[in-house]
Design an enzyme around this catalytic site. Structure first.
Site, PDB file in Angstrom:
ATOM      1  N   GLY A 120      38.684  34.809  41.747  1.00 24.69           N
ATOM      2  CA  GLY A 120      38.278  33.657  42.536  1.00 24.69           C
ATOM      3  C   GLY A 120      39.223  33.295  43.665  1.00 24.69           C
ATOM      4  CG  ASN A 155      36.696  35.399  46.401  1.00 22.25           C
ATOM      5  OD1 ASN A 155      35.655  35.992  46.135  1.00 22.25           O
ATOM      6  ND2 ASN A 155      37.711  35.351  45.556  1.00 22.25           N
ATOM      7  CG  HIS A 173      33.444  41.614  40.352  1.00 25.96           C
ATOM      8  ND1 HIS A 173      32.544  40.565  40.375  1.00 25.96           N
ATOM      9  CD2 HIS A 173      34.612  41.127  40.819  1.00 25.96           C
ATOM     10  CE1 HIS A 173      33.153  39.485  40.823  1.00 25.96           C
ATOM     11  NE2 HIS A 173      34.405  39.795  41.102  1.00 25.96           N
TER      12      HIS A 173
END
Length: 231
Positions: A92, A120, A206
């Protein structure tokens, strides 16, 4: 070779469950952890190779030894190279979050610093000016704390969800930063993996273990020339 995966989520309370493709508020700056909790000193006979990034580096959804940083550590171990590999990935993480914690991470000097952040920011459509400023802040901190460190910047690309112009400028940002700061550049960390459903988990972001093996080869091709053999 001792491979360390720092428990940063527990120490700093910054971890998110995974990279979030939707807009979200940036995390507050992390408080500096007590010196007693800093990474242990590296034996004098070994150099330090540190991976600093988000969930891609942390290995979200796979075992630590299956993530590309872990695979690089195993490769270094098999070749008997004098490096301790440290995984400082945090799921994150944005460039702002990375900038807030990099000083704590560098309480011990490093010899090679692999910077993998910005994905991100791009997925959330954050201003590129802020991403550029934060990356520069991280680079400047590394150079202050570890003047002799070789910095490797992992380039990233994003889908055109935020518009073609934004995606194009985001991709170019990494080359610009590398040229400006004389960094070693990995042109695209997820080359051969990004966008391939067979090599990514259900979230499409991912990599699977197979995907991480390809990423590890991409990273190794850039890292290998920088590694000093045992004397």
């Amino acid at each position: 070779m001792k491979f360390l995966h720092l428990p940063l989520a527990a120490l700093l309370g910054l971890a998110l469950t995974a990279c979030n493709a939707g807009p979200t508020a940036e995390k507050p700056a992390a408080a500096e952890a007590p010196a007693a909790n800093a990474p242990a000193a590296t034996p004098a006979t070994k150099k330090r190779l540190l991976f600093f990034g988000n969930s891609l580096t942390a290995g979200y959804g796979v075992e630590p030894e299956q993530a590309f940083a872990g695979l690089i550590g195993q490769k270094i171990d098999s070749l008997g190279l004098p490096y301790e590999v440290i995984n400082a990935g945090l799921s994150g993480e944005t460039t702002a979050g990375g900038r807030s914690r990099v000083g704590w991470i560098l309480k011990q000097p490093v010899d090679i610093f692999v910077l993998e952040l910005g994905g991100n920011d791009g997925l959330r459509g954050l201003p590129l000016s802020a991403t550029r400023e934060n990356l520069q802040g991280i680079i400047d901190t590394v150079r202050r704390r570890s003047p002799g460190a070789q910095i490797v910047l992992a380039g990233m690309q994003i889908p055109p969800n935020m518009g073609q112009s934004y995606a194009k400028d985001f991709k170019a940002l990494y080359q610009e930063m590398a040229i400006k700061n004389h960094l070693v550049l990995i042109p695209f960390l997820l080359a051969g993996v990004g966008g391939d459903r067979a090599l990514n988990q259900a979230d499409g972001i991912h990599p699977t273990p197979a995907g991480h093996r390809i990423v590890a080869r991409t990273v190794w091709a850039v890292l290998q020339p920088l590694l000093v053999p045992k004397s």
